[in-house]
Design a protein around this motif. Structure first.
Motif, PDB file in Angstrom:
ATOM      1  N   ILE A  58       0.836  -1.198   0.000  1.00  0.00           N
ATOM      2  CA  ILE A  58       0.000   0.000   0.000  1.00  0.00           C
ATOM      3  C   ILE A  58       0.872   1.250   0.000  1.00  0.00           C
ATOM      4  CG2 ILE A  58      -1.641   1.351   1.366  1.00  0.00           C
ATOM      5  CD1 ILE A  58      -3.041  -1.197   2.137  1.00  0.00           C
ATOM      6  N   ALA A  59       1.924   1.255   0.798  1.00  0.00           N
ATOM      7  CA  ALA A  59       2.822   2.413   0.810  1.00  0.00           C
ATOM      8  C   ALA A  59       3.428   2.641  -0.566  1.00  0.00           C
ATOM      9  CB  ALA A  59       3.918   2.203   1.855  1.00  0.00           C
ATOM     10  N   LYS A  60       3.835   1.571  -1.231  1.00  0.00           N
ATOM     11  CA  LYS A  60       4.409   1.714  -2.578  1.00  0.00           C
ATOM     12  C   LYS A  60       3.371   2.240  -3.566  1.00  0.00           C
ATOM     13  CE  LYS A  60       8.009  -1.825  -2.186  1.00  0.00           C
ATOM     14  NZ  LYS A  60       8.479  -3.158  -2.643  1.00  0.00           N
ATOM     15  N   ALA A  61       2.130   1.733  -3.453  1.00  0.00           N
ATOM     16  CA  ALA A  61       1.069   2.183  -4.358  1.00  0.00           C
ATOM     17  C   ALA A  61       0.758   3.657  -4.137  1.00  0.00           C
ATOM     18  CB  ALA A  61      -0.184   1.342  -4.162  1.00  0.00           C
ATOM     19  N   LEU A  62       0.712   4.104  -2.884  1.00  0.00           N
ATOM     20  CA  LEU A  62       0.438   5.511  -2.600  1.00  0.00           C
ATOM     21  C   LEU A  62       1.583   6.392  -3.072  1.00  0.00           C
ATOM     22  CD1 LEU A  62      -1.184   5.184   0.950  1.00  0.00           C
ATOM     23  CD2 LEU A  62      -2.335   5.666  -1.225  1.00  0.00           C
ATOM     24  N   ARG A  63       2.798   5.915  -2.970  1.00  0.00           N
ATOM     25  CA  ARG A  63       3.942   6.689  -3.480  1.00  0.00           C
ATOM     26  C   ARG A  63       3.815   6.887  -4.989  1.00  0.00           C
ATOM     27  NH1 ARG A  63       9.201   6.651  -5.442  1.00  0.00           N
ATOM     28  NH2 ARG A  63      10.721   7.854  -4.195  1.00  0.00           N
ATOM     29  N   GLN A  64       3.490   5.807  -5.700  1.00  0.00           N
ATOM     30  CA  GLN A  64       3.309   5.908  -7.148  1.00  0.00           C
ATOM     31  C   GLN A  64       2.149   6.835  -7.493  1.00  0.00           C
ATOM     32  OE1 GLN A  64       2.790   1.771  -8.078  1.00  0.00           O
ATOM     33  NE2 GLN A  64       4.987   1.330  -8.139  1.00  0.00           N
ATOM     34  N   ALA A  65       1.089   6.790  -6.675  1.00  0.00           N
ATOM     35  CA  ALA A  65      -0.074   7.646  -6.930  1.00  0.00           C
ATOM     36  C   ALA A  65       0.259   9.113  -6.723  1.00  0.00           C
ATOM     37  CB  ALA A  65      -1.231   7.231  -6.027  1.00  0.00           C
ATOM     38  N   LEU A  66       1.035   9.426  -5.702  1.00  0.00           N
ATOM     39  CA  LEU A  66       1.441  10.818  -5.477  1.00  0.00           C
ATOM     40  C   LEU A  66       2.186  11.359  -6.689  1.00  0.00           C
ATOM     41  CD1 LEU A  66       2.585  10.479  -1.776  1.00  0.00           C
ATOM     42  CD2 LEU A  66       0.844  12.082  -2.571  1.00  0.00           C
ATOM     43  N   LEU A  67       3.060  10.551  -7.250  1.00  0.00           N
ATOM     44  CA  LEU A  67       3.802  10.978  -8.441  1.00  0.00           C
ATOM     45  C   LEU A  67       2.897  11.000  -9.669  1.00  0.00           C
ATOM     46  CD1 LEU A  67       7.061   8.889  -7.833  1.00  0.00           C
ATOM     47  CD2 LEU A  67       6.864  11.386  -7.708  1.00  0.00           C
ATOM     48  N   GLY A  68       2.103   9.942  -9.835  1.00  0.00           N
ATOM     49  CA  GLY A  68       1.267   9.818 -11.030  1.00  0.00           C
ATOM     50  C   GLY A  68       0.186  10.869 -11.132  1.00  0.00           C
ATOM     51  N   HIS A  69      -0.350  11.328 -10.008  1.00  0.00           N
ATOM     52  CA  HIS A  69      -1.390  12.348 -10.012  1.00  0.00           C
ATOM     53  C   HIS A  69      -0.809  13.764  -9.940  1.00  0.00           C
ATOM     54  CE1 HIS A  69      -4.679   9.516  -9.851  1.00  0.00           C
ATOM     55  NE2 HIS A  69      -4.221   8.951  -8.759  1.00  0.00           N
ATOM     56  N   GLY A  70       0.503  13.876  -9.935  1.00  0.00           N
ATOM     57  CA  GLY A  70       1.127  15.192  -9.930  1.00  0.00           C
ATOM     58  C   GLY A  70       1.101  15.895  -8.590  1.00  0.00           C
ATOM     59  N   ALA A  71       0.851  15.144  -7.501  1.00  0.00           N
ATOM     60  CA  ALA A  71       0.834  15.757  -6.172  1.00  0.00           C
ATOM     61  C   ALA A  71       2.230  15.880  -5.589  1.00  0.00           C
ATOM     62  CB  ALA A  71      -0.041  14.933  -5.224  1.00  0.00           C
ATOM     63  N   SER A  72       3.181  15.108  -6.131  1.00  0.00           N
ATOM     64  CA  SER A  72       4.550  15.115  -5.621  1.00  0.00           C
ATOM     65  C   SER A  72       5.536  15.114  -6.774  1.00  0.00           C
ATOM     66  CB  SER A  72       4.819  13.887  -4.745  1.00  0.00           C
ATOM     67  OG  SER A  72       3.982  13.840  -3.632  1.00  0.00           O
ATOM     68  N   THR A  73       6.721  15.549  -6.477  1.00  0.00           N
ATOM     69  CA  THR A  73       7.856  15.415  -7.383  1.00  0.00           C
ATOM     70  C   THR A  73       8.805  14.382  -6.779  1.00  0.00           C
ATOM     71  OG1 THR A  73       9.206  17.089  -6.270  1.00  0.00           O
ATOM     72  CG2 THR A  73       7.643  17.866  -7.948  1.00  0.00           C
ATOM     73  N   PRO A  74       9.762  13.889  -7.557  1.00  0.00           N
ATOM     74  CA  PRO A  74      10.733  12.949  -6.965  1.00  0.00           C
ATOM     75  C   PRO A  74      11.437  13.527  -5.744  1.00  0.00           C
ATOM     76  CG  PRO A  74      10.868  12.865  -9.353  1.00  0.00           C
ATOM     77  CD  PRO A  74       9.935  13.993  -9.033  1.00  0.00           C
ATOM     78  N   ALA A  75      11.574  14.836  -5.683  1.00  0.00           N
ATOM     79  CA  ALA A  75      12.260  15.453  -4.545  1.00  0.00           C
ATOM     80  C   ALA A  75      11.384  15.529  -3.303  1.00  0.00           C
ATOM     81  CB  ALA A  75      12.752  16.849  -4.920  1.00  0.00           C
ATOM     82  N   THR A  76      10.063  15.556  -3.497  1.00  0.00           N
ATOM     83  CA  THR A  76       9.158  15.735  -2.350  1.00  0.00           C
ATOM     84  C   THR A  76       8.383  14.482  -1.979  1.00  0.00           C
ATOM     85  OG1 THR A  76       7.243  16.433  -3.700  1.00  0.00           O
ATOM     86  CG2 THR A  76       8.827  18.152  -3.022  1.00  0.00           C
ATOM     87  N   VAL A  77       8.449  13.437  -2.797  1.00  0.00           N
ATOM     88  CA  VAL A  77       7.519  12.320  -2.642  1.00  0.00           C
ATOM     89  C   VAL A  77       7.716  11.567  -1.329  1.00  0.00           C
ATOM     90  CG1 VAL A  77       8.949  10.626  -3.893  1.00  0.00           C
ATOM     91  CG2 VAL A  77       6.442  10.382  -3.839  1.00  0.00           C
ATOM     92  N   ASP A  78       8.929  11.431  -0.852  1.00  0.00           N
ATOM     93  CA  ASP A  78       9.126  10.693   0.402  1.00  0.00           C
ATOM     94  C   ASP A  78       8.465  11.409   1.572  1.00  0.00           C
ATOM     95  OD1 ASP A  78      10.513   8.623  -0.814  1.00  0.00           O
ATOM     96  OD2 ASP A  78      12.476   9.542  -0.502  1.00  0.00           O
ATOM     97  N   ALA A  79       8.625  12.723   1.634  1.00  0.00           N
ATOM     98  CA  ALA A  79       7.984  13.496   2.699  1.00  0.00           C
ATOM     99  C   ALA A  79       6.466  13.478   2.541  1.00  0.00           C
ATOM    100  CB  ALA A  79       8.498  14.931   2.696  1.00  0.00           C
ATOM    101  N   ASP A  80       6.004  13.572   1.296  1.00  0.00           N
ATOM    102  CA  ASP A  80       4.555  13.548   1.063  1.00  0.00           C
ATOM    103  C   ASP A  80       3.962  12.193   1.421  1.00  0.00           C
ATOM    104  OD1 ASP A  80       4.634  16.157   0.194  1.00  0.00           O
ATOM    105  OD2 ASP A  80       4.769  15.635  -1.927  1.00  0.00           O
ATOM    106  N   LEU A  81       4.673  11.121   1.101  1.00  0.00           N
ATOM    107  CA  LEU A  81       4.186   9.789   1.454  1.00  0.00           C
ATOM    108  C   LEU A  81       4.061   9.654   2.968  1.00  0.00           C
ATOM    109  CD1 LEU A  81       3.408   6.860   0.831  1.00  0.00           C
ATOM    110  CD2 LEU A  81       5.857   6.304   0.835  1.00  0.00           C
ATOM    111  N   ALA A  82       5.062  10.114   3.693  1.00  0.00           N
ATOM    112  CA  ALA A  82       4.994  10.052   5.155  1.00  0.00           C
ATOM    113  C   ALA A  82       3.786  10.826   5.672  1.00  0.00           C
ATOM    114  CB  ALA A  82       6.283  10.599   5.763  1.00  0.00           C
ATOM    115  N   ALA A  83       3.481  11.958   5.032  1.00  0.00           N
ATOM    116  CA  ALA A  83       2.329  12.764   5.451  1.00  0.00           C
ATOM    117  C   ALA A  83       1.021  12.041   5.172  1.00  0.00           C
ATOM    118  CB  ALA A  83       2.349  14.115   4.739  1.00  0.00           C
ATOM    119  N   VAL A  84       0.920  11.360   4.026  1.00  0.00           N
ATOM    120  CA  VAL A  84      -0.295  10.601   3.705  1.00  0.00           C
ATOM    121  C   VAL A  84      -0.495   9.469   4.711  1.00  0.00           C
ATOM    122  CG1 VAL A  84      -1.398   9.083   2.020  1.00  0.00           C
ATOM    123  CG2 VAL A  84      -0.237  11.134   1.248  1.00  0.00           C
ATOM    124  N   LEU A  85       0.559   8.728   4.972  1.00  0.00           N
ATOM    125  CA  LEU A  85       0.455   7.596   5.891  1.00  0.00           C
ATOM    126  C   LEU A  85       0.117   8.067   7.302  1.00  0.00           C
ATOM    127  CD1 LEU A  85       3.473   5.381   4.719  1.00  0.00           C
ATOM    128  CD2 LEU A  85       1.114   5.364   3.913  1.00  0.00           C
TER     129      LEU A  85
END
Length: 458
Positions: free
Chosen positions: A145-172
């Motif tokens: 699920i964490a991997k899927a949400l990470r891909q979704a953050l990038l795929g939907h344009g909510a995150s960039t490669p530079a921000t996605v780890d922090a954004d994933l932590a915020a979603v979780l």
């Protein structure tokens, strides 16, 4: 907890228990946090319990394991004094499983109490794990699920490669926070101002929504009589968007709307009120008879109002995949709230993260594509459809829409953002890269609703 282990749902079973035990106020809030927290964070607690018990959790009786999870949450996730957490858990174990279980629970919880949560996390998170694996463990999510949400953050344009780890932590982290109770004020039946009399406050972004900071929603008069209901603000946005999207068609009498997958009726309830305001008829379809009964109950008040002004609100039991053949080009607005994994509502459904499996995606994906294709066939020229899921997973959202549209030359993929901005306030610039809209718990304070807006060419 034992009911959930047997296949029950915390959000359905716990309120019944609270009513039967006559718990309210602070006691009900405590019981809710204890149940939801121990269920959400069991990924962390089970790892800790294995260390403290020096045995795999598979070798621990289910009732004892639930008792240990409850005790661990009191020790590590709540402000319960260690002696109180241990004593009540030992007493519970003795009541449920006997004296031998009580001794085990006492020993395990005393060992758990020797360190705080931060210290335990350093022990259960592998030092060489990558950022996604660490986040999954630290925030008690299955790694897939964490991997899927990470891909979704990038795929939907909510995150960039530079921000996605922090954004994933915020979603979780948002998935582990108690969600505020959202009410919907169904237009024409009740106003947000009227809900304020019972302690609700206006939602900052969604005009039909209200927040209930405390108390039992069932005690709100408008909820009891069906003029209002508990409904996430993101879910309300889906219905509001469908009702507000512009049609492009020649006049052909009053509009016909279709909610293709209406059960249990939340979005249908709001759509019904909006349909009456716009002088439209609504068909609410649900494939499962018992869920269709819930839809009918939800629409009762609106149906009485519609009948009084010569409109029709009809509840049907049927397979949504048949509408394209049975009623081609018959509806001006169609909502496809497709069955999905529900990964966008994990904060409200504490057990869901442990029940869903990657294998669920294949069967759901086929159904989602078939429902969307059927709906587009049932859509009149110039009409609009909203495809929605309570999941940001790319396999349930953009991939489904893209695959269906590849086979259609008659469907225009609209930019949903201007319509969402029209029916909300203060979310401009937060709705991603488009054309679809993905809401996020950590950004919007809603469930993770996805919506795509489609229009059939005339």
């Amino acid at each position: 907890m034992r009911s959930v282990a047997s296949g029950g749902y915390a959000n359905l079973d716990l309120p019944k228990e609270l009513r039967q035990r006559r718990l309210s106020g602070r006691d009900a809030a405590f019981a809710t946090e204890l149940t939801y927290g121990a269920t959400r964070l069991r990924g962390i607690y089970d790892r800790i319990i294995e260390i403290a018990a020096d045995r795999p959790i598979a070798r621990i009786d289910g009732g004892v394991l639930d008792t240990l999870r409850l005790g661990a949450h009191q020790l590590l996730g709540m402000r319960v004094p260690p002696h109180a957490a241990a004593d009540t858990s030992v007493a519970l174990a003795r009541q449920v499983n006997g004296a031998g279980a009580a001794g085990l629970v006492n020993a395990v919880l005393r060992r758990i109490s020797e360190a705080d949560l931060e210290e335990w996390l350093t022990r259960i998170v592998p030092a060489d794990a990558d950022a996604t694996t660490k986040a999954a463990i630290q925030h008690s999510h299955p790694e897939w699920i964490a991997k899927a949400l990470r891909q979704a953050l990038l795929g939907h344009g909510a995150s960039t490669p530079a921000t996605v780890d922090a954004d994933l932590a915020a979603v979780l982290a948002a998935d582990n926070a108690a969600a505020e109770v959202n009410l919907v004020a169904r237009p024409g039946l009740v106003t947000v101002e009227e809900l304020a009399v019972d302690g609700a406050t206006a939602h900052p972004h969604v005009p039909t929504a209200a927040l209930l900071p405390s108390g039992d929603p069932g005690q709100v008069a408008a909820v009891r009589d069906g003029r209002a209901a508990v409904q996430d603000a993101g879910s309300q946005v889906v219905a509001l968007t469908l009702a507000a999207a512009p049609l492009v068609r020649a006049a052909r009498g009053r509009e016909r709307w279709l909610d293709l997958c209406a059960g249990p009726g939340g979005k249908a309830g709001l759509l019904a009120a909006l349909a009456i305001e716009q002088r439209a008829d609504l068909v609410a379809n649900e494939v499962q008879p018992h869920r269709a009964e819930l839809v009918a109950a939800t629409l009762r008040v609106a149906s009485e109002r519609a009948e009084g002004v010569g409109l029709t609100l009809e509840v049907r039991t049927g397979d949504g995949r048949d509408y394209g053949v049975d009623e081609p080009a018959a509806y001006d607005r169609i909502l496809i709230d497709a069955p999905c994994t529900g990964l966008g509502a994990l904060r409200r459904r504490p057990e869901a993260r442990w029940r869903r499996q990657p294998s669920d995606l294949a069967a759901l994906g086929s159904l989602q594509r078939e429902l969307l294709a059927s709906a587009l066939d049932a859509l009149a020229p110039g009409g609009v459809a909203v495809y929605a899921t309570c999941s940001p997973h790319l396999a349930e959202t953009t991939f489904v829409v893209g695959d269906v549209l590849k086979k259609r030359s008659d469907i225009e993929h609209l930019d949903a953002r201007p319509v969402v901005e029209e029916v909300t306030c203060g979310w401009g610039g937060t709705l991603g890269a488009g054309p679809d809209v993905q809401l996020w718990p950590h950004d919007h304070g809603t469930d993770g609703m996805f919506l795509a807006l489609l229009r059939k060419q005339g």
